[in-house]
Design a protein around this motif. Structure first.
Motif, short mmCIF file in Angstrom:
data_model
loop_
_atom_site.label_atom_id
_atom_site.label_comp_id
_atom_site.label_asym_id
_atom_site.label_seq_id
_atom_site.Cartn_x
_atom_site.Cartn_y
_atom_site.Cartn_z
N LYS A 20 0.86 -1.19 0.00
CA LYS A 20 0.00 0.00 0.00
C LYS A 20 0.90 1.24 0.00
CE LYS A 20 -4.07 1.93 2.07
NZ LYS A 20 -4.72 2.19 0.82
N ILE A 21 0.57 2.20 -0.84
CA ILE A 21 1.35 3.44 -0.92
C ILE A 21 0.43 4.65 -0.94
CG2 ILE A 21 3.28 2.36 -2.15
CD1 ILE A 21 2.25 3.75 -4.67
N GLY A 37 -3.19 3.88 -2.86
CA GLY A 37 -3.47 2.66 -3.60
C GLY A 37 -2.39 1.62 -3.35
N VAL A 38 -2.24 0.71 -4.31
CA VAL A 38 -1.26 -0.36 -4.21
C VAL A 38 -0.31 -0.26 -5.38
CG1 VAL A 38 -0.98 -2.87 -4.23
CG2 VAL A 38 -2.90 -1.86 -3.02
N LEU A 75 6.39 9.71 -3.04
CA LEU A 75 5.83 8.40 -2.80
C LEU A 75 6.16 7.94 -1.39
CD1 LEU A 75 4.40 6.34 -4.71
CD2 LEU A 75 6.60 5.26 -4.98
N THR A 76 5.15 7.45 -0.67
CA THR A 76 5.35 6.94 0.69
C THR A 76 4.76 5.54 0.77
OG1 THR A 76 5.12 9.18 1.55
CG2 THR A 76 4.95 7.39 3.13
N VAL A 77 5.58 4.58 1.18
CA VAL A 77 5.13 3.20 1.32
C VAL A 77 4.62 3.00 2.74
CG1 VAL A 77 5.82 0.78 1.22
CG2 VAL A 77 6.83 2.42 -0.37
N CYS A 78 3.42 2.43 2.85
CA CYS A 78 2.82 2.16 4.16
C CYS A 78 2.95 0.67 4.42
CB CYS A 78 1.34 2.56 4.17
SG CYS A 78 1.06 4.27 3.67
#
Length: 94
Positions: A20-21, A37-38, A75-78
């Motif tokens: 998820k990002i 989204g992904v 962009l940030t990755v969760c």
């Protein structure tokens, strides 16, 4: 330097496929779009994000790795450990 930077960003994103990002994209004239989204897939020049269905009119968007390099897209990755920003950091020894 530019080609190595883009390759490094691509390799970094390949490790986050399926995660998820959140992304923040500058769309000009002081207009910023925030989406979540992904990260669906990476290609040689672009990456694809499948957006959350209930929040967005579009199903998928694509951006180039150069957009991250020029900071047009943030962009940030969760992931499980929290939120990890994806950025290109220039090595001072180069």
């Amino acid at each position: 330097m530019g080609r190595n930077a883009l390759s490094e960003i691509k390799r970094t994103l390949e490790g986050y496929v399926g995660q998820k990002i959140r992304l923040k994209a500058n769309s000009g004239r002081r207009k910023t779009i925030e989406r979540s989204g992904v990260l669906e897939e990476t290609y040689p020049s672009v990456f694809i994000v499948k957006l959350d269905e209930e929040q967005h009119a579009f199903e998928r968007v694509s951006y180039s790795y150069a957009d991250i390099l020029t900071e047009t897209v943030e962009l940030t990755v969760c992931d499980d450990s929290g939120q990890v920003p994806v950025k290109y950091v220039k090595n001072p020894q180069q």
